[in-house]
Scaffold this active site. Sequence first.
Site, PDB file in Angstrom:
ATOM      1  CB  ALA A  14      -1.083  -0.033   1.102  1.00 21.60           C
TER       2      ALA A  14
ATOM      3  N   GLY B  53       1.427  -8.689  -7.830  1.00 25.32           N
ATOM      4  CA  GLY B  53       2.706  -8.768  -7.644  1.00 25.32           C
ATOM      5  C   GLY B  53       3.359  -9.908  -8.368  1.00 25.32           C
TER       6      GLY B  53
ATOM      7  CG  ASP C  80       0.036  -8.128 -20.315  1.00 26.78           C
ATOM      8  OD1 ASP C  80       1.102  -7.493 -20.444  1.00 26.78           O
ATOM      9  OD2 ASP C  80      -0.078  -8.965 -19.360  1.00 26.78           O
TER      10      ASP C  80
ATOM     11  CG  HIS D 195       2.581 -11.051 -16.245  1.00 27.80           C
ATOM     12  ND1 HIS D 195       2.940  -9.793 -16.595  1.00 27.80           N
ATOM     13  CD2 HIS D 195       1.472 -11.239 -16.230  1.00 27.80           C
ATOM     14  CE1 HIS D 195       1.733  -9.139 -16.751  1.00 27.80           C
ATOM     15  NE2 HIS D 195       0.854  -9.829 -16.461  1.00 27.80           N
TER      16      HIS D 195
HETATM   17  P1  NAI Z   1       6.712  -0.905  -5.432  1.00 33.75           P
HETATM   18  O1  NAI Z   1       8.162  -1.227  -4.839  1.00 33.75           O
HETATM   19  O2  NAI Z   1       6.510   0.716  -5.598  1.00 33.75           O
HETATM   20  O3  NAI Z   1       5.393  -1.223  -4.178  1.00 33.75           O
HETATM   21  C1  NAI Z   1       5.639  -2.413  -3.528  1.00 33.75           C
HETATM   22  C2  NAI Z   1       5.167  -2.210  -2.134  1.00 33.75           C
HETATM   23  O4  NAI Z   1       5.001  -3.500  -1.795  1.00 33.75           O
HETATM   24  C3  NAI Z   1       6.430  -1.611  -1.290  1.00 33.75           C
HETATM   25  O5  NAI Z   1       5.747  -0.718  -0.474  1.00 33.75           O
HETATM   26  C4  NAI Z   1       6.825  -3.003  -0.217  1.00 33.75           C
HETATM   27  O6  NAI Z   1       7.236  -2.326   1.111  1.00 33.75           O
HETATM   28  C5  NAI Z   1       5.407  -3.746  -0.469  1.00 33.75           C
HETATM   29  N1  NAI Z   1       5.707  -5.124   0.075  1.00 33.75           N
HETATM   30  C6  NAI Z   1       6.597  -6.010   0.081  1.00 33.75           C
HETATM   31  N2  NAI Z   1       6.347  -7.126   0.518  1.00 33.75           N
HETATM   32  C7  NAI Z   1       5.169  -6.759   1.195  1.00 33.75           C
HETATM   33  C8  NAI Z   1       4.423  -7.947   1.730  1.00 33.75           C
HETATM   34  N3  NAI Z   1       4.913  -9.102   2.261  1.00 33.75           N
HETATM   35  N4  NAI Z   1       3.132  -7.283   2.364  1.00 33.75           N
HETATM   36  C9  NAI Z   1       2.792  -5.940   2.253  1.00 33.75           C
HETATM   37  N5  NAI Z   1       3.564  -5.449   1.583  1.00 33.75           N
HETATM   38  C10 NAI Z   1       4.665  -5.648   0.905  1.00 33.75           C
HETATM   39  O7  NAI Z   1       6.300  -1.632  -6.560  1.00 33.75           O
HETATM   40  P2  NAI Z   1       4.953  -1.530  -7.545  1.00 33.75           P
HETATM   41  O8  NAI Z   1       5.309  -0.596  -8.883  1.00 33.75           O
HETATM   42  O9  NAI Z   1       3.661  -0.983  -6.595  1.00 33.75           O
HETATM   43  O10 NAI Z   1       4.582  -2.925  -8.057  1.00 33.75           O
HETATM   44  C11 NAI Z   1       4.191  -3.902  -7.254  1.00 33.75           C
HETATM   45  C12 NAI Z   1       4.340  -5.336  -7.886  1.00 33.75           C
HETATM   46  O11 NAI Z   1       3.489  -5.152  -9.116  1.00 33.75           O
HETATM   47  C13 NAI Z   1       5.783  -5.826  -8.200  1.00 33.75           C
HETATM   48  O12 NAI Z   1       5.618  -7.098  -8.153  1.00 33.75           O
HETATM   49  C14 NAI Z   1       5.455  -5.536  -9.991  1.00 33.75           C
HETATM   50  O13 NAI Z   1       6.393  -6.450 -10.648  1.00 33.75           O
HETATM   51  C15 NAI Z   1       4.059  -6.143 -10.160  1.00 33.75           C
HETATM   52  N6  NAI Z   1       3.358  -5.576 -11.357  1.00 33.75           N
HETATM   53  C16 NAI Z   1       2.684  -6.508 -11.941  1.00 33.75           C
HETATM   54  C17 NAI Z   1       1.850  -6.009 -13.280  1.00 33.75           C
HETATM   55  C18 NAI Z   1       1.159  -7.066 -13.925  1.00 33.75           C
HETATM   56  O14 NAI Z   1       0.536  -6.802 -15.042  1.00 33.75           O
HETATM   57  N7  NAI Z   1       0.607  -8.313 -13.271  1.00 33.75           N
HETATM   58  C19 NAI Z   1       2.196  -4.602 -13.868  1.00 33.75           C
HETATM   59  C20 NAI Z   1       2.897  -3.929 -13.007  1.00 33.75           C
HETATM   60  C21 NAI Z   1       3.587  -4.265 -11.817  1.00 33.75           C
END
Ligand code: NAI
Length: 345
Positions: A12, A130, A159, A187
């Site tokens: 979040a 994620g 996508d 993915h």
């Molecule tokens: P970000 O790094 O900005 O934020 C991720 C957040 O998750 C961080 O605040 C982190 O502290 C938190 N986090 C890590 N482990 C956690 C846990 N166990 N419990 C709760 N929070 C936790 O990353 P962003 O840009 O928000 O991306 C998040 C994920 O989404 C990445 O894994 C990224 O690869 C994925 N993603 C997936 C897409 C899809 O189409 N499926 C598209 C774009 C991103």
Amino acid sequence: PAAPIRVLVTGAAGQIAYSVIFMIASGQMFGPHQPVILHLLDIAKMADALKGVVMEIDDGAFPLVAGVVATTDIKAAFMGIQVALLIGAFPRGPGMQRKDLLKMNASIFKEQGEALKNYASRSVKVLVVGNPANTNALTTMTQASGLPASNFSALTRLDQNRALSMIAEKVGVNVNKVKNVIIWGNHSLTQLINRFLCYNSRVPDVNSAYIQNYPSPSVITPVSTAVNDEKWIREQFIPLVQNRGAAVIAARKLSSAASAATAVVCHMRDWVLGTKDGEIVSMAVCSDGSYNVPKGLIFSFPVTCRGGEWTIVQGLKITDFIQSKIDLTIKELNEEKEAALSFLN
Ligand code: NAI
């Protein structure tokens, strides 16, 4: 007024959440009359950043926000939730192997699957964002025994939206005229660019897609006819969709966030409120063996949604070219599944 829906957003304090939370708060996910209670989870070292996000939610003065539960405690976060957007995941660091990444994420999503089983509503709708999203969803589903497999999904809508937009640009129509482009599969973990992992073996398929009111009102034209360039579809369009995430990273020096949040809203809105008549969308869901995809894999399929349930669209024609790509994505998902499950025991 309707009772508020409890919506969990994990990760979040991260990038995607920073867009998606405010879209939910403004009614874009569940409609303009549906109040929400936001459950926000991040890890302990992000507790201050999370407080800042809550301040901004307060400062938005959103009429639909009936409460906020911001926490680093998994039990408080998952208690009574009806929708779970599992966005937080373990990112791949420099030098980290694919196996280590799968292992770190298996432990996160194992814990979250158990929390869903123990604390969430029995009808909770789960969307895993994620990465590796399909396999993280599989881990979550496996650990949430007792909850129906149909409660679980992973995101491939980004996508799909990218593909719709590229076709619209190629044909020269507004994106809302392009329908039924499908994303099959996974993915996958393939490339690391500027310390970001890029996922690019998903399979965009335009063989069931059409352009509405084109070339004239009330006429429907297959995308393949409108584009009339199979070589462009195979050699430009498919790799462009697959590598779009990498292109955004190269330009922004950060991964896609606002567009990912938009896709999260589209996915959950369609699941809860239903897809439009005649319109197919893509969701990664638990395979029932449709299209010869092994049962139990979380795989992106063409679906329609009605009454809060998704249904895989049957009987679409799959060309040999697309089938060969689907076979690759199945192989890769099976490997990820084996690896992830080996870490669970
Ligand atoms: P970000 O790094 O900005 O934020 C991720 C957040 O998750 C961080 O605040 C982190 O502290 C938190 N986090 C890590 N482990 C956690 C846990 N166990 N419990 C709760 N929070 C936790 O990353 P962003 O840009 O928000 O991306 C998040 C994920 O989404 C990445 O894994 C990224 O690869 C994925 N993603 C997936 C897409 C899809 O189409 N499926 C598209 C774009 C991103």
